[in-house]
Enzyme design. Structure first.
Site, PDB file in Angstrom:
ATOM      1  N   GLU B  48       0.832  -1.217   0.000  1.00  0.00           N
ATOM      2  CA  GLU B  48       0.000   0.000   0.000  1.00  0.00           C
ATOM      3  C   GLU B  48       0.862   1.260   0.000  1.00  0.00           C
ATOM      4  O   GLU B  48       0.623   2.189  -0.783  1.00  0.00           O
ATOM      5  CB  GLU B  48      -0.920   0.023   1.225  1.00  0.00           C
ATOM      6  N   ASN B  52       1.304   3.934  -3.128  1.00  0.00           N
ATOM      7  CA  ASN B  52       0.953   5.351  -2.971  1.00  0.00           C
ATOM      8  C   ASN B  52       2.071   6.263  -3.487  1.00  0.00           C
ATOM      9  O   ASN B  52       1.800   7.303  -4.083  1.00  0.00           O
ATOM     10  CB  ASN B  52       0.639   5.673  -1.510  1.00  0.00           C
ATOM     11  N   ARG B 106      -9.477   3.364  -7.816  1.00  0.00           N
ATOM     12  CA  ARG B 106      -8.879   3.327  -6.482  1.00  0.00           C
ATOM     13  C   ARG B 106      -9.991   3.369  -5.433  1.00  0.00           C
ATOM     14  O   ARG B 106     -10.944   4.126  -5.549  1.00  0.00           O
ATOM     15  CB  ARG B 106      -7.904   4.497  -6.278  1.00  0.00           C
TER      16      ARG B 106
HETATM   17  N1  LIG Z   1       2.889   9.186  -0.753  1.00  0.00           N
HETATM   18  C1  LIG Z   1       1.869  10.011  -1.070  1.00  0.00           C
HETATM   19  N2  LIG Z   1       2.098  11.192  -1.681  1.00  0.00           N
HETATM   20  C2  LIG Z   1       1.076  12.025  -2.006  1.00  0.00           C
HETATM   21  N3  LIG Z   1      -0.222  11.762  -1.734  1.00  0.00           N
HETATM   22  C3  LIG Z   1      -0.517  10.595  -1.125  1.00  0.00           C
HETATM   23  C4  LIG Z   1       0.503   9.662  -0.749  1.00  0.00           C
HETATM   24  N4  LIG Z   1      -0.099   8.600  -0.149  1.00  0.00           N
HETATM   25  C5  LIG Z   1      -1.409   8.872  -0.138  1.00  0.00           C
HETATM   26  N5  LIG Z   1      -1.695  10.062  -0.723  1.00  0.00           N
HETATM   27  C6  LIG Z   1      -3.034  10.695  -0.836  1.00  0.00           C
HETATM   28  O1  LIG Z   1      -3.894  10.105   0.126  1.00  0.00           O
HETATM   29  C7  LIG Z   1      -5.065   9.571  -0.484  1.00  0.00           C
HETATM   30  C8  LIG Z   1      -5.509   8.311   0.244  1.00  0.00           C
HETATM   31  O2  LIG Z   1      -4.548   7.269   0.103  1.00  0.00           O
HETATM   32  P1  LIG Z   1      -5.027   5.748   0.218  1.00  0.00           P
HETATM   33  O3  LIG Z   1      -3.881   4.865  -0.046  1.00  0.00           O
HETATM   34  O4  LIG Z   1      -5.768   5.558   1.503  1.00  0.00           O
HETATM   35  O5  LIG Z   1      -6.109   5.610  -0.958  1.00  0.00           O
HETATM   36  P2  LIG Z   1      -5.844   5.566  -2.536  1.00  0.00           P
HETATM   37  O6  LIG Z   1      -4.400   5.349  -2.822  1.00  0.00           O
HETATM   38  O7  LIG Z   1      -6.470   6.760  -3.161  1.00  0.00           O
HETATM   39  O8  LIG Z   1      -6.670   4.264  -2.969  1.00  0.00           O
HETATM   40  P3  LIG Z   1      -6.228   2.718  -2.747  1.00  0.00           P
HETATM   41  O9  LIG Z   1      -5.011   2.721  -1.863  1.00  0.00           O
HETATM   42  O10 LIG Z   1      -7.394   2.068  -2.099  1.00  0.00           O
HETATM   43  O11 LIG Z   1      -5.949   2.183  -4.083  1.00  0.00           O
HETATM   44  C9  LIG Z   1      -4.676   9.351  -1.930  1.00  0.00           C
HETATM   45  O12 LIG Z   1      -5.800   9.379  -2.804  1.00  0.00           O
HETATM   46  C10 LIG Z   1      -3.690  10.509  -2.184  1.00  0.00           C
HETATM   47  O13 LIG Z   1      -4.387  11.691  -2.484  1.00  0.00           O
HETATM   48 MG   LIG Z   2      -3.332   3.822  -1.916  1.00  0.00          MG
END
Ligand SMILES: Nc1ncnc2c1ncn2[C@@H]1O[C@H](COP(=O)(O)OP(=O)(O)OP(=O)(O)O)[C@@H](O)[C@H]1O
Ligand SMILES: [Mg+2]
Lengths: 111, 147
Positions: B48, B52, B106
């Site tokens: 995860e 990200n 996502r």
């Molecule tokens: N390393 C990062 N850099 C920039 N933004 C991030 C980062 N990690 C997370 N985010 C932001 O936080 C939000 C939530 O992250 P999360 O992993 O919970 O969900 P997601 O990546 O959108 O979906 P999923 O992980 O279920 O595929 C993301 O949509 C993004 O906007």
């Molecule tokens: Mg994610």
């Protein structure tokens, strides 16, 4: 990563294999969506029995297919999930998010 | 706290590396003889955090992902995953289940998975500078069986 599609009457089954992450999800998604568009099934079965790992990208794959199927009211069954995959699916509250029945992940549409 | 062992790696933010990152961390952690469930929890949480970095931090570019795994006494594992990408404007909001800035495929559950599959998560982020996710997990000490 692998995806095999089988079509029997109005049922499309996608046999997924390998590790399901953001990298591998795309190919699976394209194969499933193509088969669904072509065959307009009343039931899509996503068979996870050969999937050895899945992260939240797999939830996105299932939820995305579910949304697409809602257009035609087709049902979605998710089968063969390992303990690791079941744990991720449960966390996603698949039963709570949409009209989904968690018992063995039989995901039924309303119509 | 004294570090017993430590592992550091740097890699490009290509999606093909998602598999490599979680496999490498799992291989390092294996020296603690974790249960299959513990190992899967760690793999899932790492997947995860790394995804990200690839999907969000370096959206339309390739950058570096820095991973450090430290082992402390009593089977405590600390995993740090850092990027120098776009940063997160509101970390608290980003960590809410189902919150995503990328619609469609996502689910917005990455942080929820990291949270429930580890014992502790902390996220530090600076807009334009990057994000560091720290995951702690303590493995169960298992009773040795001599039989
Ligand atoms: N390393 C990062 N850099 C920039 N933004 C991030 C980062 N990690 C997370 N985010 C932001 O936080 C939000 C939530 O992250 P999360 O992993 O919970 O969900 P997601 O990546 O959108 O979906 P999923 O992980 O279920 O595929 C993301 O949509 C993004 O906007
Ligand atoms: Mg994610």
């Amino acid at each position: 990563m692998s995806v095999k599609i089988s079509v029997k009457g109005e049922v499309v089954t996608a046999y997924l294999g390998g590790e399901l992450d953001h990298h591998s999800a795309r190919e699976m998604r394209e194969a499933i969506d193509t088969a669904v568009e072509l065959n307009i099934p009343t039931l899509l079965i996503m068979d996870f029995s050969q999937v050895s790992f899945m992260d939240s990208s797999g939830i996105g794959l299932v939820m995305g297919r579910f949304r697409n199927l809602q257009r035609t009211g087709a049902a979605l069954h998710v089968t063969g999930t390992s303990p690791q995959i079941t744990k991720v699916m449960k966390l996603a509250g698949i039963g709570r998010l949409a009209k989904m029945d968690l018992g063995g992940f039989e995901i039924e549409n309303d119509k | 706290m004294k570090t017993i062992n430590k592992f550091t790696m740097t890699m490009e933010s290509c999606s093909a590396n998602e598999y490599f990152a979680r496999a490498a961390v799992a291989a390092f952690v294996t020296q603690l003889d974790p249960t299959l469930e513990e190992l899967n929890d760690i793999k899932t949480a790492v997947s995860e955090a790394v995804t990200n970095c690839i999907v969000h931090a370096y959206k339309n570019s390739i950058g570096k992902i820095y991973i450090t795994v430290e082992i402390f006494p009593d089977n405590l594992i600390k995993i740090k995953i850092r990027d120098k990408g776009c940063g997160i404007p509101d970390v608290e909001k980003a960590m809410e289940p189902l919150y995503t800035t990328v619609g469609g495929e996502r689910a917005g559950l990455g942080f929820a998975v990291m949270q429930s599959f580890t014992d502790h998560i902390s996220v530090r982020s600076v807009i334009g500078k990057g994000t560091t996710v720290t995951l702690n997990k303590k493995l169960e000490l298992r009773v040795k069986c001599n039989a």
